[in-house]
Design a protein around this motif. Structure first.
Motif, PDB file in Angstrom:
ATOM      1  N   SER A  43      19.787  58.507  24.658  1.00  0.00           N
ATOM      2  CA  SER A  43      20.187  58.700  26.042  1.00  0.00           C
ATOM      3  C   SER A  43      21.128  59.899  26.117  1.00  0.00           C
ATOM      4  O   SER A  43      22.210  59.874  25.541  1.00  0.00           O
ATOM      5  N   ALA A  44      20.710  60.945  26.812  1.00  0.00           N
ATOM      6  CA  ALA A  44      21.556  62.131  26.983  1.00  0.00           C
ATOM      7  C   ALA A  44      20.967  62.992  28.087  1.00  0.00           C
ATOM      8  O   ALA A  44      19.877  62.729  28.586  1.00  0.00           O
ATOM      9  N   VAL A  45      21.712  64.022  28.463  1.00  0.00           N
ATOM     10  CA  VAL A  45      21.193  65.034  29.375  1.00  0.00           C
ATOM     11  C   VAL A  45      21.341  66.383  28.689  1.00  0.00           C
ATOM     12  O   VAL A  45      22.209  66.571  27.836  1.00  0.00           O
ATOM     13  N   ASN A  46      20.489  67.331  29.051  1.00  0.00           N
ATOM     14  CA  ASN A  46      20.580  68.658  28.449  1.00  0.00           C
ATOM     15  C   ASN A  46      21.618  69.495  29.192  1.00  0.00           C
ATOM     16  O   ASN A  46      22.259  69.027  30.148  1.00  0.00           O
ATOM     17  N   SER A 124      24.527  66.695  26.417  1.00  0.00           N
ATOM     18  CA  SER A 124      25.762  66.127  26.951  1.00  0.00           C
ATOM     19  C   SER A 124      25.702  64.602  26.900  1.00  0.00           C
ATOM     20  O   SER A 124      24.733  63.988  27.339  1.00  0.00           O
ATOM     21  N   ASP A 125      26.764  64.030  26.352  1.00  0.00           N
ATOM     22  CA  ASP A 125      26.913  62.569  26.232  1.00  0.00           C
ATOM     23  C   ASP A 125      28.267  62.204  26.849  1.00  0.00           C
ATOM     24  O   ASP A 125      29.169  61.739  26.171  1.00  0.00           O
ATOM     25  N   THR A 126      28.403  62.462  28.158  1.00  0.00           N
ATOM     26  CA  THR A 126      29.716  62.357  28.804  1.00  0.00           C
ATOM     27  C   THR A 126      30.332  60.968  28.731  1.00  0.00           C
ATOM     28  O   THR A 126      31.551  60.843  28.749  1.00  0.00           O
ATOM     29  N   ASP A 127      29.526  59.938  28.644  1.00  0.00           N
ATOM     30  CA  ASP A 127      30.107  58.595  28.531  1.00  0.00           C
ATOM     31  C   ASP A 127      30.180  58.127  27.078  1.00  0.00           C
ATOM     32  O   ASP A 127      30.526  56.978  26.810  1.00  0.00           O
ATOM     33  N   SER A 128      29.854  59.027  26.144  1.00  0.00           N
ATOM     34  CA  SER A 128      29.897  58.756  24.692  1.00  0.00           C
ATOM     35  C   SER A 128      28.985  57.602  24.271  1.00  0.00           C
ATOM     36  O   SER A 128      29.235  56.945  23.260  1.00  0.00           O
TER      37      SER A 128
END
Length: 197
Positions: A43-46, A124-128
Motif C-alpha cells: 500500500s503506497a502512492v507514487n 510515499s507511505d505517509t501513514d507509515s
C-alpha cells in the motif's frame, strides 16, 4: 571487497524479514518471517500522488524496495537516494525495479527526484503503513513528533510473485546497506545461488 559483499548478501537471501503483527488494540508484536514467505499487502502512492500496487512497481523478476527516513530533512537519506541511481540500470537489466519509500508527502518526493534528475520510482507511505508492516518503524522517535513514523534504513528484495527473497537492515540512521551490493544480491536471487559459500 566484492567477495565479502557476495558472501554477506548470499546469507541475507535466506535470512528472516521482520514485520509487525497487529494485536487489534493499537499495539504490535514483532514477527519474523523466513525468506520464502509472502510480503505484506502493498500500500503506497507514487510521487504523483497516485495509488500503486506491487504489480505497478515490480519488474519481470521483482522489486527492490529501499525504506528510508526522509528526503525532506535527512542528509543521509538524500545521499543514499543519489547513490541508488547508480544501480538502477543494472537492476533493470536483470528484470528488477528500484523503488525508494519514505514517510514524506508525494510532493516532497516529486520535488527531490526532479531537482536531482533521479529516474527510479519514489513511493510515499505517509501513514507509515508499510514501514509498520515490515516492523521497521524506529520506535525511539517521540510519538507525534516530526520524526514519528520513520523507518530503520532497510532494503527489501521482493520477487515478482510477492515472495520475500531477502532483507538488509541497519539500526543506526547514519549507516545504510551498501548500494554497490544490491545488483550482486539480485543476481544471486535470480540464479538461485546457494546461501552459503
Amino acid at each position: 571487497m566484492l567477495r565479502s559483499i557476495l558472501t554477506a548478501s548470499a546469507l541475507l537471501v535466506t535470512g528472516a524479514v521482520a514485520f509487525a503483527e497487529n494485536n487489534g488494540d493499537g499495539t504490535t508484536n514483532m514477527v519474523c518471517v523466513e525468506a520464502g514467505t509472502q510480503a505484506p499487502e502493498f500500500s503506497a502512492v507514487n510521487a504523483a500522488g497516485e495509488p500503486v500496487t506491487f504489480a505497478d512497481i515490480s519488474g519481470e523478476n521483482g522489486a527492490v524496495l529501499v525504506l528510508s527516513r526522509s528526503l525532506d530533512w535527512c542528509p543521509y537519506c538524500k545521499a543514499q537516494a543519489l547513490e541508488l541511481e547508480t544501480v538502477k540500470a543494472d537492476l533493470e537489466a536483470q528484470g528488477w525495479t528500484l523503488n525508494l519509500m519514505t514517510y514524506d508527502a508525494p510532493e516532497v518526493l516529486a520535488g527531490f527526484s526532479a531537482e536531482k534528475n533521479l529516474t527510479y520510482t519514489f513511493l510515499s507511505d505517509t501513514d507509515s503503513a508499510m514501514i509498520d508492516a515490515y516492523g521497521l518503524r524506529n520506535t525511539e522517535m517521540p510519538a507525534g513528533s516530526r520524526f514519528d513514523g520513520v523507518p530503520h534504513p532497510a532494503i527489501i528484495y521482493i520477487k515478482a510473485d510477492g515472495e520475500v527473497a531477502g532483507v538488509q537492515k541497519e539500526e543506526g540512521y547514519k549507516t545504510r546497506p551498501p548500494t554497490e551490493g544490491i545488483p550482486q544480491l539480485v543476481t544471486l536471487i535470480n540464479t538461485g545461488a546457494p546461501s552459503a559459500p
